[in-house]
Write a protein that holds these residues in place. Structure first.
Motif, PDB file in Angstrom:
ATOM      1  N   SER A   1      30.321  72.729  92.330  1.00  0.00           N
ATOM      2  CA  SER A   1      29.904  71.707  91.370  1.00  0.00           C
ATOM      3  C   SER A   1      28.750  72.191  90.498  1.00  0.00           C
ATOM      4  CB  SER A   1      29.510  70.418  92.091  1.00  0.00           C
ATOM      5  OG  SER A   1      28.292  70.574  92.801  1.00  0.00           O
ATOM      6  N   ASP A   2      28.117  73.298  90.888  1.00  0.00           N
ATOM      7  CA  ASP A   2      27.002  73.859  90.123  1.00  0.00           C
ATOM      8  C   ASP A   2      27.443  74.975  89.178  1.00  0.00           C
ATOM      9  OD1 ASP A   2      25.252  72.199  91.550  1.00  0.00           O
ATOM     10  OD2 ASP A   2      24.966  73.690  93.120  1.00  0.00           O
ATOM     11  N   MET A   3      28.736  75.143  88.995  1.00  0.00           N
ATOM     12  CA  MET A   3      29.257  76.312  88.276  1.00  0.00           C
ATOM     13  C   MET A   3      28.731  76.431  86.846  1.00  0.00           C
ATOM     14  SD  MET A   3      33.183  74.975  87.662  1.00  0.00           S
ATOM     15  CE  MET A   3      33.617  76.416  86.720  1.00  0.00           C
ATOM     16  N   TYR A   4      28.408  75.306  86.205  1.00  0.00           N
ATOM     17  CA  TYR A   4      27.969  75.347  84.815  1.00  0.00           C
ATOM     18  C   TYR A   4      26.452  75.479  84.655  1.00  0.00           C
ATOM     19  CZ  TYR A   4      32.699  73.865  83.563  1.00  0.00           C
ATOM     20  OH  TYR A   4      34.065  73.791  83.407  1.00  0.00           O
ATOM     21  N   THR A   5      25.709  75.259  85.704  1.00  0.00           N
ATOM     22  CA  THR A   5      24.248  75.223  85.585  1.00  0.00           C
ATOM     23  C   THR A   5      23.549  76.468  86.134  1.00  0.00           C
ATOM     24  OG1 THR A   5      24.144  73.987  87.672  1.00  0.00           O
ATOM     25  CG2 THR A   5      24.128  72.705  85.621  1.00  0.00           C
ATOM     26  N   LEU A   6      24.180  77.169  87.082  1.00  0.00           N
ATOM     27  CA  LEU A   6      23.508  78.264  87.783  1.00  0.00           C
ATOM     28  C   LEU A   6      23.102  79.403  86.867  1.00  0.00           C
ATOM     29  CD1 LEU A   6      25.891  78.517  90.877  1.00  0.00           C
ATOM     30  CD2 LEU A   6      23.710  77.336  90.762  1.00  0.00           C
ATOM     31  N   GLY A   7      23.964  79.742  85.901  1.00  0.00           N
ATOM     32  CA  GLY A   7      23.690  80.881  85.037  1.00  0.00           C
ATOM     33  C   GLY A   7      22.405  80.740  84.248  1.00  0.00           C
ATOM     34  N   VAL A   8      22.073  79.504  83.873  1.00  0.00           N
ATOM     35  CA  VAL A   8      20.841  79.260  83.110  1.00  0.00           C
ATOM     36  C   VAL A   8      19.622  79.663  83.927  1.00  0.00           C
ATOM     37  CG1 VAL A   8      19.439  77.462  82.019  1.00  0.00           C
ATOM     38  CG2 VAL A   8      21.936  77.418  81.792  1.00  0.00           C
ATOM     39  N   ASN A   9      19.623  79.363  85.224  1.00  0.00           N
ATOM     40  CA  ASN A   9      18.509  79.743  86.090  1.00  0.00           C
ATOM     41  C   ASN A   9      18.485  81.242  86.343  1.00  0.00           C
ATOM     42  OD1 ASN A   9      19.436  76.852  86.851  1.00  0.00           O
ATOM     43  ND2 ASN A   9      17.310  76.944  87.520  1.00  0.00           N
ATOM     44  N   LEU A  10      19.667  81.837  86.554  1.00  0.00           N
ATOM     45  CA  LEU A  10      19.727  83.280  86.786  1.00  0.00           C
ATOM     46  C   LEU A  10      19.187  84.057  85.591  1.00  0.00           C
ATOM     47  CD1 LEU A  10      23.248  83.426  88.451  1.00  0.00           C
ATOM     48  CD2 LEU A  10      21.079  83.983  89.579  1.00  0.00           C
ATOM     49  N   ALA A  11      19.414  83.530  84.382  1.00  0.00           N
ATOM     50  CA  ALA A  11      18.944  84.196  83.171  1.00  0.00           C
ATOM     51  C   ALA A  11      17.548  83.744  82.749  1.00  0.00           C
ATOM     52  CB  ALA A  11      19.933  83.938  82.033  1.00  0.00           C
ATOM     53  N   GLY A  12      16.989  82.727  83.422  1.00  0.00           N
ATOM     54  CA  GLY A  12      15.640  82.251  83.108  1.00  0.00           C
ATOM     55  C   GLY A  12      15.539  81.479  81.816  1.00  0.00           C
ATOM     56  N   LEU A  13      16.623  80.858  81.373  1.00  0.00           N
ATOM     57  CA  LEU A  13      16.679  80.198  80.073  1.00  0.00           C
ATOM     58  C   LEU A  13      16.360  78.710  80.162  1.00  0.00           C
ATOM     59  CD1 LEU A  13      20.037  81.792  78.862  1.00  0.00           C
ATOM     60  CD2 LEU A  13      17.714  82.604  78.396  1.00  0.00           C
ATOM     61  N   PRO A  14      16.004  78.089  79.028  1.00  0.00           N
ATOM     62  CA  PRO A  14      15.816  76.626  79.018  1.00  0.00           C
ATOM     63  C   PRO A  14      17.132  75.912  78.749  1.00  0.00           C
ATOM     64  CG  PRO A  14      15.172  77.525  76.898  1.00  0.00           C
ATOM     65  CD  PRO A  14      15.612  78.702  77.742  1.00  0.00           C
ATOM     66  N   GLY A  15      17.299  74.750  79.349  1.00  0.00           N
ATOM     67  CA  GLY A  15      18.497  73.947  79.126  1.00  0.00           C
ATOM     68  C   GLY A  15      18.167  72.476  79.210  1.00  0.00           C
ATOM     69  N   ILE A  16      18.948  71.657  78.547  1.00  0.00           N
ATOM     70  CA  ILE A  16      18.714  70.212  78.571  1.00  0.00           C
ATOM     71  C   ILE A  16      20.053  69.485  78.656  1.00  0.00           C
ATOM     72  CG2 ILE A  16      18.665  70.010  76.044  1.00  0.00           C
ATOM     73  CD1 ILE A  16      16.500  67.821  76.413  1.00  0.00           C
ATOM     74  N   SER A  17      20.122  68.517  79.556  1.00  0.00           N
ATOM     75  CA  SER A  17      21.317  67.694  79.747  1.00  0.00           C
ATOM     76  C   SER A  17      21.076  66.319  79.156  1.00  0.00           C
ATOM     77  CB  SER A  17      21.611  67.576  81.252  1.00  0.00           C
ATOM     78  OG  SER A  17      22.548  66.552  81.510  1.00  0.00           O
ATOM     79  N   LEU A  18      22.075  65.811  78.433  1.00  0.00           N
ATOM     80  CA  LEU A  18      21.965  64.447  77.932  1.00  0.00           C
ATOM     81  C   LEU A  18      23.335  63.781  77.968  1.00  0.00           C
ATOM     82  CD1 LEU A  18      21.646  64.499  74.072  1.00  0.00           C
ATOM     83  CD2 LEU A  18      21.453  66.600  75.353  1.00  0.00           C
TER      84      LEU A  18
ATOM     85  N   LEU B   1      26.581  75.068  73.847  1.00  0.00           N
ATOM     86  CA  LEU B   1      26.960  73.762  74.399  1.00  0.00           C
ATOM     87  C   LEU B   1      27.890  73.986  75.583  1.00  0.00           C
ATOM     88  CD1 LEU B   1      27.007  70.615  74.125  1.00  0.00           C
ATOM     89  CD2 LEU B   1      29.098  70.928  72.766  1.00  0.00           C
ATOM     90  N   SER B   2      27.613  73.296  76.684  1.00  0.00           N
ATOM     91  CA  SER B   2      28.374  73.510  77.908  1.00  0.00           C
ATOM     92  C   SER B   2      28.469  72.212  78.696  1.00  0.00           C
ATOM     93  CB  SER B   2      27.678  74.580  78.764  1.00  0.00           C
ATOM     94  OG  SER B   2      28.114  74.563  80.105  1.00  0.00           O
ATOM     95  N   PRO B   3      29.511  72.047  79.511  1.00  0.00           N
ATOM     96  CA  PRO B   3      29.484  70.964  80.499  1.00  0.00           C
ATOM     97  C   PRO B   3      28.320  71.175  81.465  1.00  0.00           C
ATOM     98  CG  PRO B   3      31.703  71.876  80.297  1.00  0.00           C
ATOM     99  CD  PRO B   3      30.784  72.801  79.567  1.00  0.00           C
ATOM    100  N   VAL B   4      27.954  70.135  82.178  1.00  0.00           N
ATOM    101  CA  VAL B   4      26.941  70.236  83.226  1.00  0.00           C
ATOM    102  C   VAL B   4      27.606  70.339  84.592  1.00  0.00           C
ATOM    103  CG1 VAL B   4      24.979  69.096  84.336  1.00  0.00           C
ATOM    104  CG2 VAL B   4      25.263  68.952  81.857  1.00  0.00           C
ATOM    105  N   ALA B   5      28.658  69.577  84.788  1.00  0.00           N
ATOM    106  CA  ALA B   5      29.408  69.574  86.044  1.00  0.00           C
ATOM    107  C   ALA B   5      30.886  69.445  85.711  1.00  0.00           C
ATOM    108  CB  ALA B   5      28.951  68.428  86.939  1.00  0.00           C
ATOM    109  N   PRO B   6      31.764  69.894  86.599  1.00  0.00           N
ATOM    110  CA  PRO B   6      33.202  69.827  86.313  1.00  0.00           C
ATOM    111  C   PRO B   6      33.805  68.439  86.425  1.00  0.00           C
ATOM    112  CG  PRO B   6      32.808  70.821  88.463  1.00  0.00           C
ATOM    113  CD  PRO B   6      31.472  70.654  87.819  1.00  0.00           C
TER     114      PRO B   6
END
Length: 447
Positions: free
Chosen positions: A390-407, A367-372
């Motif tokens: 502002s992308d600090m919480y989301t970039l790592g998911v793309n670099l690692a190729g993982l799935p993520g969902i924001s709600l 579980l992580s924030p999406v934006a600060p």
């Protein structure tokens, strides 16, 4: 607004009336979320980001340089939509070539956030998120290179999902950074996002990065009562503002009350996410955008010779943010700097992926924030570095190729939505959606 699940049960006549209603809503809306009202066949109308090819439609990636270009073929994601009773309906505004976090860099002007029209909707899929949040689209497709689905979904109070890299075909998606881009759904709720994900996923021989195995459909088997182990990165959350931290802590308590096991972890490599991403993404962007030269695609500037043609076309056709990233990409790929920046960033990318995988040895989800912070006001960000942060919480998911969902989980005192994201290990979208359905039930967010 009718949900995607409900729309799929409607007759052809009811869907035709629904499409006409949405078109009228879009025309009178002041959100600037739509940049076109084309339709393609029959079915449930799905808004399409302006960088996904729909045969016979203009596709401009929000850029002046592609004005007049018409897609000669269909993206695989669009073909898959049509096979599941849906249709492409309307073009969504976006940051130019998906390079931005606010949808202010679009050739068509900025999109507004329906929760506060003086606020940005996020980016680069800001038009898609704003339209769904504003009730002028049932659901939409976006693309996520460094958070471009999840961040606007969080800013606009809707659900946005980035699939595992390779799970959805990139054939027909105008490339920004080819090793990071993924098409994904933006919807009103988790179940609708799962339905749209099920529709577009799958192996594609036309995409060499497509994963060659099938996974069962998820939407019909969602389990909001699942009990999972969810990791939180305490030091990571500290960089967010007080509103985000408060919403995060409240959500952790609700997840624990719902029966999930919360574990506290550390991940030191997150401080390298921004630098690593912008080295790799801009390097790939500089290469991908080299094709826009005034000869093969879209706009052609006046010129006396070939060199002048290239220079004038690109100078006139690209916006400032795109030019900035092309210049940075060419720099990190240049002789004398390639090893120091690009090669080193690739090595750090593997360390970032290893960091996530080590957590998934003991946890099902993160579980992580999406934006600060919540969505900033239009025109308030003047320093590009501030936007990149502002992308600090989301970039790592793309670099690692993982799935993520924001709600969405709650609103701040000004009525602006706060979104959090769940992250799963590669190709474990089933756990991701089940966890999201459980979190949606636990927080009970109301628009």
């Amino acid at each position: 607004m009718i949900t995607l699940k409900e729309a799929l049960t409607k007759s052809s006549e009811e869907l035709a009336a629904l499409r006409a209603e949405l078109e009228e809503k879009a025309k009178v809306s002041d959100l600037n979320a739509y940049v076109g009202y084309e339709s393609s066949g029959e079915g449930v109308p799905i808004l399409i980001k302006d960088n996904i090819q729909v045969k016979g439609w203009p596709v401009t990636s929000g850029s002046k340089i592609l004005q007049g270009y018409v897609a000669p073929y269909e993206a695989t994601a669009i073909k898959n939509l049509k096979a599941k009773g849906m249709m492409a309906f309307g073009r969504a505004n976006m940051d130019e070539f998906a390079m931005g976090s606010t949808t202010e860099s679009s050739f068509y002007g900025p999109t507004k956030n329906p929760h506060g029209t003086d606020r940005v909707p996020g980016g680069s899929s800001g038009g898609s998120a704003a339209a769904v949040a504003g009730g002028i689209a049932i659901a939409a497709l976006g693309s996520d290179t460094g958070g471009s689905i999840r961040q606007p979904a969080a800013y606009c109070g809707v659900v946005g999902m980035k699939p595992t890299y390779g799970r959805v075909s990139r054939f027909g998606l105008s490339a920004y950074a080819s090793s990071l881009d993924q098409i994904g759904p933006i919807a009103q709720n988790v179940e609708d996002a799962a339905i749209l994900y099920d529709a577009i996923k799958g192996h594609d021989e036309k995409d060499s990065t497509s994963a060659d195995f099938e996974i069962e459909d998820i939407a019909n088997n969602l389990n909001p009562d699942v009990k999972l182990t969810i990791a939180v990165i305490d030091s990571h959350v500290e960089a967010a503002d007080a509103n985000i931290q408060s919403a995060f802590n409240a959500t952790v308590e609700k997840l624990a009350a719902a029966g999930h096991t919360i574990v506290h972890k550390e991940m030191s490599k997150t401080k390298y996410d921004i630098a690593t991403y912008y080295v790799l993404a801009t390097a790939e962007a500089a290469t991908n955008l080299a094709r826009y030269d005034g000869v093969r695609y879209g706009r052609r500037a006046e010129a006396k010779n070939t060199e002048e043609l290239f220079f004038n076309t690109r100078s006139e056709g690209f916006g400032e943010e795109v030019k900035r990233r092309i210049m940075l990409g060419n720099f990190v790929l240049s002789s004398g700097y390639y090893d120091a920046y690009y090669v080193k960033a690739q090595k750090v990318r593997h360390l970032i992926r290893d960091g996530y995988n080590s957590i998934f040895e003991e946890a099902d989800l993160i579980l992580s924030p999406v934006a600060p912070s919540v969505a900033p006001k239009i025109g308030s960000i003047h320093d590009p570095l501030e936007m990149y942060k502002s992308d600090m919480y989301t970039l790592g998911v793309n670099l690692a190729g993982l799935p993520g969902i924001s709600l969405p989980v709650e609103k701040n005192d000004e009525g602006m939505p706060i979104g959090l994201q769940l992250i799963a290990k590669a190709f474990d979208e089933k756990t991701l959606f089940n966890g999201a359905a459980s979190m949606e039930k636990a927080v009970n967010y109301t628009k």
